[in-house]
Design a protein around this motif. Structure first.
Motif, PDB file in Angstrom:
ATOM      1  N   PRO A 195       0.832  -1.217   0.000  1.00  0.00           N
ATOM      2  CA  PRO A 195       0.000   0.000   0.000  1.00  0.00           C
ATOM      3  C   PRO A 195       0.859   1.256   0.000  1.00  0.00           C
ATOM      4  O   PRO A 195       1.879   1.334   0.685  1.00  0.00           O
ATOM      5  CB  PRO A 195      -0.804  -0.126   1.300  1.00  0.00           C
ATOM      6  N   LEU A 196       0.434   2.237  -0.776  1.00  0.00           N
ATOM      7  CA  LEU A 196       1.136   3.515  -0.839  1.00  0.00           C
ATOM      8  C   LEU A 196       0.288   4.636  -0.229  1.00  0.00           C
ATOM      9  O   LEU A 196       0.625   5.187   0.798  1.00  0.00           O
ATOM     10  CB  LEU A 196       1.511   3.849  -2.289  1.00  0.00           C
ATOM     11  N   THR A 197      -0.819   4.966  -0.871  1.00  0.00           N
ATOM     12  CA  THR A 197      -1.646   6.057  -0.372  1.00  0.00           C
ATOM     13  C   THR A 197      -3.039   5.960  -0.969  1.00  0.00           C
ATOM     14  O   THR A 197      -3.243   5.318  -2.009  1.00  0.00           O
ATOM     15  CB  THR A 197      -1.023   7.422  -0.724  1.00  0.00           C
ATOM     16  N   ASP A 198      -3.998   6.578  -0.316  1.00  0.00           N
ATOM     17  CA  ASP A 198      -5.340   6.738  -0.861  1.00  0.00           C
ATOM     18  C   ASP A 198      -5.451   8.140  -1.443  1.00  0.00           C
ATOM     19  O   ASP A 198      -5.223   9.128  -0.741  1.00  0.00           O
ATOM     20  CB  ASP A 198      -6.403   6.530   0.221  1.00  0.00           C
ATOM     21  N   ASP A 199      -5.788   8.204  -2.708  1.00  0.00           N
ATOM     22  CA  ASP A 199      -5.839   9.466  -3.445  1.00  0.00           C
ATOM     23  C   ASP A 199      -7.305   9.823  -3.719  1.00  0.00           C
ATOM     24  O   ASP A 199      -7.939   9.232  -4.596  1.00  0.00           O
ATOM     25  CB  ASP A 199      -5.067   9.298  -4.756  1.00  0.00           C
ATOM     26  N   PRO A 200      -7.886  10.785  -2.994  1.00  0.00           N
ATOM     27  CA  PRO A 200      -9.308  11.083  -3.151  1.00  0.00           C
ATOM     28  C   PRO A 200      -9.620  11.745  -4.489  1.00  0.00           C
ATOM     29  O   PRO A 200      -8.832  12.548  -5.006  1.00  0.00           O
ATOM     30  CB  PRO A 200      -9.593  12.036  -1.989  1.00  0.00           C
ATOM     31  N   PHE A 201     -10.779  11.424  -5.035  1.00  0.00           N
ATOM     32  CA  PHE A 201     -11.242  12.094  -6.237  1.00  0.00           C
ATOM     33  C   PHE A 201     -11.843  13.445  -5.856  1.00  0.00           C
ATOM     34  O   PHE A 201     -12.497  13.589  -4.823  1.00  0.00           O
ATOM     35  CB  PHE A 201     -12.288  11.246  -6.963  1.00  0.00           C
ATOM     36  N   VAL A 202     -11.600  14.418  -6.733  1.00  0.00           N
ATOM     37  CA  VAL A 202     -12.106  15.768  -6.496  1.00  0.00           C
ATOM     38  C   VAL A 202     -12.828  16.256  -7.745  1.00  0.00           C
ATOM     39  O   VAL A 202     -12.626  15.726  -8.844  1.00  0.00           O
ATOM     40  CB  VAL A 202     -10.966  16.742  -6.135  1.00  0.00           C
ATOM     41  N   LEU A 203     -13.654  17.255  -7.554  1.00  0.00           N
ATOM     42  CA  LEU A 203     -14.296  17.933  -8.674  1.00  0.00           C
ATOM     43  C   LEU A 203     -13.370  19.036  -9.148  1.00  0.00           C
ATOM     44  O   LEU A 203     -12.945  19.881  -8.353  1.00  0.00           O
ATOM     45  CB  LEU A 203     -15.634  18.528  -8.254  1.00  0.00           C
ATOM     46  N   ALA A 204     -13.028  19.044 -10.430  1.00  0.00           N
ATOM     47  CA  ALA A 204     -12.158  20.072 -10.999  1.00  0.00           C
ATOM     48  C   ALA A 204     -12.973  20.965 -11.921  1.00  0.00           C
ATOM     49  O   ALA A 204     -13.807  20.488 -12.701  1.00  0.00           O
ATOM     50  CB  ALA A 204     -11.020  19.426 -11.778  1.00  0.00           C
ATOM     51  N   CYS A 205     -12.757  22.264 -11.820  1.00  0.00           N
ATOM     52  CA  CYS A 205     -13.460  23.211 -12.682  1.00  0.00           C
ATOM     53  C   CYS A 205     -12.603  24.458 -12.858  1.00  0.00           C
ATOM     54  O   CYS A 205     -11.616  24.657 -12.140  1.00  0.00           O
ATOM     55  CB  CYS A 205     -14.827  23.585 -12.102  1.00  0.00           C
ATOM     56  N   ARG A 206     -12.996  25.296 -13.809  1.00  0.00           N
ATOM     57  CA  ARG A 206     -12.249  26.528 -14.026  1.00  0.00           C
ATOM     58  C   ARG A 206     -12.519  27.496 -12.877  1.00  0.00           C
ATOM     59  O   ARG A 206     -13.569  27.433 -12.224  1.00  0.00           O
ATOM     60  CB  ARG A 206     -12.643  27.151 -15.368  1.00  0.00           C
ATOM     61  N   GLU A 207     -11.591  28.396 -12.656  1.00  0.00           N
ATOM     62  CA  GLU A 207     -11.679  29.283 -11.500  1.00  0.00           C
ATOM     63  C   GLU A 207     -12.872  30.230 -11.540  1.00  0.00           C
ATOM     64  O   GLU A 207     -13.270  30.768 -10.495  1.00  0.00           O
ATOM     65  CB  GLU A 207     -10.382  30.084 -11.360  1.00  0.00           C
ATOM     66  N   ASP A 208     -13.489  30.425 -12.708  1.00  0.00           N
ATOM     67  CA  ASP A 208     -14.671  31.280 -12.776  1.00  0.00           C
ATOM     68  C   ASP A 208     -15.975  30.475 -12.821  1.00  0.00           C
ATOM     69  O   ASP A 208     -17.045  31.018 -13.078  1.00  0.00           O
ATOM     70  CB  ASP A 208     -14.598  32.205 -13.995  1.00  0.00           C
ATOM     71  N   HIS A 209     -15.899  29.181 -12.575  1.00  0.00           N
ATOM     72  CA  HIS A 209     -17.092  28.335 -12.547  1.00  0.00           C
ATOM     73  C   HIS A 209     -17.902  28.641 -11.290  1.00  0.00           C
ATOM     74  O   HIS A 209     -17.330  29.005 -10.241  1.00  0.00           O
ATOM     75  CB  HIS A 209     -16.685  26.862 -12.570  1.00  0.00           C
ATOM     76  N   PRO A 210     -19.235  28.508 -11.320  1.00  0.00           N
ATOM     77  CA  PRO A 210     -20.051  28.775 -10.124  1.00  0.00           C
ATOM     78  C   PRO A 210     -19.640  27.978  -8.896  1.00  0.00           C
ATOM     79  O   PRO A 210     -19.796  28.452  -7.762  1.00  0.00           O
ATOM     80  CB  PRO A 210     -21.454  28.392 -10.582  1.00  0.00           C
ATOM     81  N   LEU A 211     -19.063  26.773  -9.095  1.00  0.00           N
ATOM     82  CA  LEU A 211     -18.663  25.953  -7.954  1.00  0.00           C
ATOM     83  C   LEU A 211     -17.262  26.277  -7.448  1.00  0.00           C
ATOM     84  O   LEU A 211     -16.837  25.743  -6.423  1.00  0.00           O
ATOM     85  CB  LEU A 211     -18.729  24.465  -8.319  1.00  0.00           C
ATOM     86  N   ALA A 212     -16.538  27.131  -8.153  1.00  0.00           N
ATOM     87  CA  ALA A 212     -15.137  27.365  -7.814  1.00  0.00           C
ATOM     88  C   ALA A 212     -14.957  27.955  -6.432  1.00  0.00           C
ATOM     89  O   ALA A 212     -13.977  27.664  -5.741  1.00  0.00           O
ATOM     90  CB  ALA A 212     -14.492  28.280  -8.862  1.00  0.00           C
ATOM     91  N   ALA A 213     -15.878  28.788  -6.010  1.00  0.00           N
ATOM     92  CA  ALA A 213     -15.721  29.457  -4.714  1.00  0.00           C
ATOM     93  C   ALA A 213     -16.438  28.723  -3.592  1.00  0.00           C
ATOM     94  O   ALA A 213     -16.435  29.164  -2.454  1.00  0.00           O
ATOM     95  CB  ALA A 213     -16.252  30.885  -4.814  1.00  0.00           C
TER      96      ALA A 213
END
Length: 304
Positions: free
Chosen positions: A164-182
């Motif tokens: 075992p090395l590490t658990d790498d969580p999945f994240v939501l990626a979006c552009r910095e001006d996306h409504p979810l960015a902030a």
């Protein structure tokens, strides 16, 4: 059948010619004159010709001996160069290591490890087979790769071992001006109303994401599908949608106009492991690199 000979017999012949004396050649090789003579006779028997004429005053190669001498010197030089190369591999002073790795790990996690390895072992080459998950195990089983960094998606096959090395969580990626960015964490359920840029079926990330969404009974609006994470990043920067990516990848994209938001309800991660063939012996250089990879990645905090 002709008699067999090897490097000791060839070396005896060359030393005798160079020294012009059996006594001096025997002293330099730390042999008795009788043992040196037996080596020369063995070589002459194998070649079927007398190589050295010996008189009371001098020792000199015969015509055939003079003809064979350049080849004998090349044999000794090639043997020494080969032996030096093997010693270099054993001492991790030379040679090459081949490893297989997920593309995302090779791109965003291995560079600092390889930089440190190169500083410690500057004459060892590292060949990286950066591939999708399916090809990684094939490279390992064939022996082309000495070890591999892969994503664990099920039980480890009996012919392999996994560290075992590490658990790498999945994240939501979006552009910095996306409504979810902030905003803060994003629930998986919110993806059903968003245009998602998906990775193709060859990606382990795609299989994990699809399994998670299927478990929730949801089908996101896949607007674009790509095969490589670098392409997905380009489409995200163009504002074509959002993506679901490993946190490790987002941690390596600080120069891009992208932000990451934790995915929750539930939090999902890929488990990274170091794979090896069961019972296989790693080269000394591979042992050194393996140790550095495990040390760097085991327990590493990733995500966004």
């Amino acid at each position: 059948m002709p008699a067999e000979f090897g490097i000791p017999e060839v070396e005896a012949f060359v030393r005798i010619v160079d020294c012009g004396s059996f006594r001096q050649a025997a002293a330099e090789m730390r042999l008795t004159q009788s043992a040196l003579t037996q080596r020369l006779k063995k070589l002459e028997a194998a070649l079927g010709a007398r190589l050295v004429d010996r008189t009371t005053r001098a020792v000199a190669p015969t015509a055939i001996g003079r003809s064979f001498l350049p080849s004998a010197r090349r044999l000794l030089q090639q043997f020494e160069e080969t032996a030096a190369g093997i010693r270099g591999v054993i001492e991790v002073a030379g040679g090459q290591v081949t490893i297989a790795s997920l593309i995302s790990v090779a791109t965003y996690a291995l560079p600092p490890v390889l930089k440190a390895f190169a500083e410690r072992h500057p004459r060892v080459g590292v060949r990286i087979l950066d591939e999708a998950e399916q090809e990684i195990v094939q490279h390992l089983r064939s022996g082309e790769a000495e070890f591999a960094v892969d994503m664990l998606t099920g039980p480890v096959e009996p012919d392999l071992t996994a560290t075992p090395l590490t658990d790498d969580p999945f994240v939501l990626a979006c552009r910095e001006d996306h409504p979810l960015a902030a905003g803060g964490p994003v629930a998986w359920s919110a993806l059903s109303d968003m245009p998602v840029i998906a990775l193709g079926s060859r990606s382990g990330t795609s299989r994990v994401v699809n399994a998670q969404l299927t478990a929730q009974g949801r089908s996101p609006a896949w607007r674009h599908e790509v095969q490589h994470l670098s392409t997905l990043v380009g489409l995200l920067e163009a504002g074509l949608g959002v993506g679901i990516v490993p946190g490790m990848a987002m941690a390596g994209l600080s120069g891009h106009r992208l932000v990451a938001r934790p995915l929750t309800e539930p939090a999902v991660a890929r488990r990274l492991v170091l794979l090896e063939r069961r019972g296989a012996t790693l080269s000394p250089a591979a042992v050194a690199l393996r140790s550095m990879v495990v040390q760097a990645l085991a327990g590493r905090a990733v995500g966004g």
